[in-house]
Enzyme design. Structure first.
Site, PDB file in Angstrom:
ATOM      1  CG  ASP A  11      -1.909   7.653  -4.041  1.00  0.00           C
ATOM      2  OD1 ASP A  11      -2.604   6.733  -4.481  1.00  0.00           O
ATOM      3  OD2 ASP A  11      -2.057   8.132  -2.910  1.00  0.00           O
ATOM      4  CG  HIS A  22      -1.631   1.275   1.488  1.00  0.00           C
ATOM      5  ND1 HIS A  22      -1.308   2.157   2.499  1.00  0.00           N
ATOM      6  CD2 HIS A  22      -2.690   1.814   0.848  1.00  0.00           C
ATOM      7  CE1 HIS A  22      -2.146   3.182   2.470  1.00  0.00           C
ATOM      8  NE2 HIS A  22      -2.988   3.002   1.473  1.00  0.00           N
ATOM      9  CG  ASN A  23      -0.358   5.091   0.286  1.00  0.00           C
ATOM     10  OD1 ASN A  23      -1.094   4.898  -0.681  1.00  0.00           O
ATOM     11  ND2 ASN A  23      -0.689   5.872   1.283  1.00  0.00           N
ATOM     12  CD  GLU A  33      -6.553   5.429  -5.315  1.00  0.00           C
ATOM     13  OE1 GLU A  33      -7.657   5.975  -5.465  1.00  0.00           O
ATOM     14  OE2 GLU A  33      -6.413   4.215  -5.147  1.00  0.00           O
ATOM     15  CD  GLU A  71      -2.221   2.777  -3.272  1.00  0.00           C
ATOM     16  OE1 GLU A  71      -3.353   3.295  -3.370  1.00  0.00           O
ATOM     17  OE2 GLU A  71      -1.702   2.475  -2.188  1.00  0.00           O
ATOM     18  CG  HIS A  87      -0.686  10.045   1.019  1.00  0.00           C
ATOM     19  ND1 HIS A  87      -0.818   9.917   2.365  1.00  0.00           N
ATOM     20  CD2 HIS A  87      -1.787   9.446   0.488  1.00  0.00           C
ATOM     21  CE1 HIS A  87      -1.932   9.280   2.647  1.00  0.00           C
ATOM     22  NE2 HIS A  87      -2.538   8.978   1.518  1.00  0.00           N
TER      23      HIS A  87
END
Length: 745
Positions: A334, A302-303, A381, A332, A347
């Protein structure tokens, strides 16, 4: 001892021992000279600043994860010019320590540094357990011998014991010293130090086991060894196999010539990976990799771009490299609009730093298949404008090339996922799509350039649960949309709705709270859902410190992509590493058959009768520990170790038992304590051995751990390797246990 494991004559080793000046690079303008030199122990690098008031530093060679030649790191790409490419190299450290970016004075010197360090790391990694133990003990001896006279005074012996993590009272220390000081000179030298060393490394528990089976003039012959291997270790081996073990591990040529195994040879065998607690048959790819992709648990991050916390920490391409090298198969990204029409990754709505989307894709391309050949899923994302979405699509197409899956495999509209085997070396995009995949096969399908994604679909976006998402609608570029084939992101309404209205490739992302609630209240429905489709779970937005949730209940519900913050050392990441320890560490682990059956009745909560119930009794005797590291680096601090044996799995299997603490002994603590566990669903169970430093006034401190699947346990007397907080092996530390798994009556 110091250099024999590479060879003193090696020119690259000689170069490191001589040392030299290098430029340390922190920014385009900050480049400072540092003198680096390998110390004589061949385990430590000395780093010296040219300014006299700056303190000199050392770092251990075993803290280095990799050495990369050229301008490969983010820092060197950003802060140096292309013409110095051949003189640049980067030292990458294990854990969270920052890279060391360096420039040598010539291409030849850069090559010598890189080759020398790589040889050194390789040699240390390939030391046998006995060699590692000797290497560690002798380096402690050198540190203790303050006046470098190759003798140990009584005070130097006390210093030595403290370095070894042994706390002895003065009377016992004096007795031990006098026992070894045969010459009565008041110090130990030569053979006296060897005698002292032998007393320290003596393993009484090994004497007992060996003595039980050494029935041939005080040695084990092949028949004695075979009896031990079949009776105690439950190995299915032959007399010829036992003979091969003697040939491989017996250090004494005379004994080997008579086909006998000495106690030293026996201990060397027990320390070898093939004889340890983890079944080496499971280290390679041993599962069926031809099943549909959604029938596997997938190692997921994640992230991935974050190195630290979720609010102000740095973003880095190095974070992708580290995750991929740890076996991660779903990363991931973003994505946000950046300047100069270049999308960036960070983020959103926080102070985390930004990296270019194209740099992240380049890093992923370079490191995706170094650890595993199986497919990598790029979880997008997407917060970009249509224009920059097209730039994203162009970058992925040009950088990933034919490795990017942009059309379904085979002919016609697929009805199920391809297998990891079919997707070897491939990248899959997870993201929004303008239409159903079926539409691209329909001749009359209307082709629209760009269109809106509905507000409902967009509400499955993670950003809703993190710092407030401002947009309710997202424009989607067709060229990016068309790249989404097997992992189309859609909103989750209910299991019934998904069954009726969603195609197999349409998948939802669940915030941990929602997922855990479904796993507790509708476990069987969730499992059936995951027989047909993929599910991705991600941490709650409130975890701004990059902490993690327990992945086990989600695996129990059949969820494949259980994404964790890889940048955070914690129990949950230990468990994740244990889950994916098997099957070549390839990041894909086949789910049990009862979690791949659309009509399954399996429910991990209620545990009704079925194939999943294979009730076993696990007996573990925690016998002893070896060379446990200090938790507190203070010279006088000695650990008080205790061992916890933990079971993770379905709720009925979750359990923990612990030994008493051994006071002031991290070198060779002994427990000899027995535990028993009931394990009802062994295929989903994991076993964790955790060693802590006991503290009566506050929380115990972590020393080391090892986690592995229950079905990968070997039986009998086994050494357990130990990993540090970052998941890296502690070179000489270990635990010695006896394991037995029986069918419950």
């Amino acid at each position: 001892m110091e250099s024999s494991f590479i060879g003193l004559c090696d020119p690259d080793l000689q170069f490191l021992l001589q040392g030299g000046d290098l430029l340390k690079v922190l920014s385009p303008s900050w480049k400072k000279t540092r003198f680096l030199k390998l110390q004589e122990d061949c385990k430590t690098i000395w780093r010296e600043s040219k300014k006299t008031f700056k303190s000199n530093q050392t770092f251990p060679v075993d803290s280095i994860a990799a050495v990369r030649l050229g301008r490969q790191s983010e820092g060197l790409k950003k802060n140096t010019e292309e013409q110095v490419e051949c003189r640049c190299f980067t030292i990458v450290f294990k854990g969270r320590r920052k890279n060391l970016d360096l420039i040598a004075s010539s291409e030849e010197e850069a090559g010598s540094w890189v080759r020398g360090l790589q040889k050194l790391i390789s040699s240390l990694n390939n030391l046998s357990a006995d060699q590692a133990k000797d290497h560690w003990i002798f380096s402690c001896l050198r540190k203790a011998d303050k006046n470098k006279d190759s003798k140990l005074s009584q005070q130097e012996m006390k210093n030595f014991l403290q370095l070894l993590n042994i706390g002895l009272d003065d009377d016992y220390a004096e007795m031990l010293f006098k026992k070894c000081d045969k010459s009565g000179s008041g110090y130990l030298a030569g053979a006296e130090i060897e005698h002292f060393y032998d007393l320290l490394t003596h393993r009484e528990e090994i004497d007992v086991i060996y003595g039980e089976y050494a029935k041939t003039t005080g040695f084990m012959n092949a028949g004695n060894l075979l009896e031990f291997l079949t009776k105690e270790q439950r190995e299915k081996l032959t007399l010829a196999d036992a003979q091969k073990i003697i040939e491989k591990y017996e250090p004494d040529e005379q004994a080997k010539g008579k086909s006998l195994l000495s106690k030293d040879g026996f201990l060397m065998y027990l320390h070898d990976p093939e004889a340890m607690v983890f079944n080496l048959d499971h280290k390679q790819v041993y599962q069926d990799m031809q099943q549909p992709l959604n029938h596997y648990f997938i190692n997921s991050s994640h992230n991935t771009y974050l190195m630290e916390d979720q609010l102000k920490g740095p973003s880095s391409t190095e974070a992708y490299v580290r995750a991929l090298l740890k076996g991660c198969r779903c990363v991931e990204l973003d994505c946000w609009d950046g300047s100069d029409n270049e999308p960036v990754i960070y983020h959103g709505y926080t102070l985390t730093s930004k990296i270019l989307f194209k740099d992240a894709i380049k890093a992923i391309k370079e490191y995706a298949f170094k650890k595993s050949d199986y497919p990598v899923i790029l979880s997008l994302e997407n917060h970009c404008s249509v224009e920059q979405q097209s730039v994203m699509a162009q970058h992925m197409s040009s950088i990933l090339g034919s490795a990017l899956v942009t059309t379904p495999l085979g002919d016609g509209m697929p009805t199920n996922f391809p297998s990891p085997e079919e997707l070897k070396g491939k990248f899959l995009i997870k993201g929004k799509r303008l239409n159903k995949l079926e539409a691209s096969f329909a001749e009359a399908a209307e082709e629209a350039d760009n269109t809106d994604v509905t507000e409902e679909e967009e509400s499955s976006n993670e950003a809703d649960d993190e710092p407030a998402e401002k947009t309710s609608k997202l424009k989607l570029a067709k060229d990016l949309s068309d790249m989404v084939i097997y992992c189309k992101s859609v909103h989750f309404n209910s299991f019934e709705d998904a069954r009726k209205n969603q195609s197999f490739y349409e998948m939802s992302s669940f915030k941990e709270g929602k997922a855990v609630k479904l796993a507790e209240e509708s476990a069987n429905a969730y499992i059936r859902h995951n027989v047909e489709k993929l599910s991705r779970i991600y941490p709650a937005g409130s975890r701004t410190d990059s902490s993690n949730y327990n992945p086990v209940p989600l695996w129990n519900a059949g969820c494949q992509i259980v994404a964790l913050n890889f940048q955070t050392a914690c129990t949950e990441l230990d468990i994740n590493q244990g889950r994916f320890l098997v099957n070549g560490m390839g990041g894909y682990v086949l789910k049990p058959a009862y979690m791949r059956d659309a009509a399954t009745e399996f429910d991990p909560i209620t545990l009704t009768r079925g194939d999943w119930l294979q009730h076993k009794t696990l007996h573990v005797m925690v016998i002893s520990g070896q060379q446990l590291p200090k938790v507190n680096k203070k010279k006088s601090s000695i650990v008080d170790p205790l061992v916890k044996v933990q079971i993770y799995g379905v709720p009925a299997d979750v359990s923990e038992k612990e030994t008493s603490a051994v006071a002031n002994n991290g070198f060779n603590p002994s427990w000899n304590e027995n535990f028993q566990f009931d394990v009802y669903v062994p295929e989903l169970a994991l076993v964790r051995f955790l060693i802590e430093d006991h503290d009566s006034t506050s929380d115990n401190e972590f020393i080391g751990q090892y986690t592995l699947p229950f079905n990968s346990l070997k039986m009998g007397y086994r050494h357990v390797p130990l990993l540090n907080r970052n998941g890296d092996k502690l070179p000489s530390a270990g635990l010695f246990v006896h394991v037995m798994v029986l069918d419950a009556k």
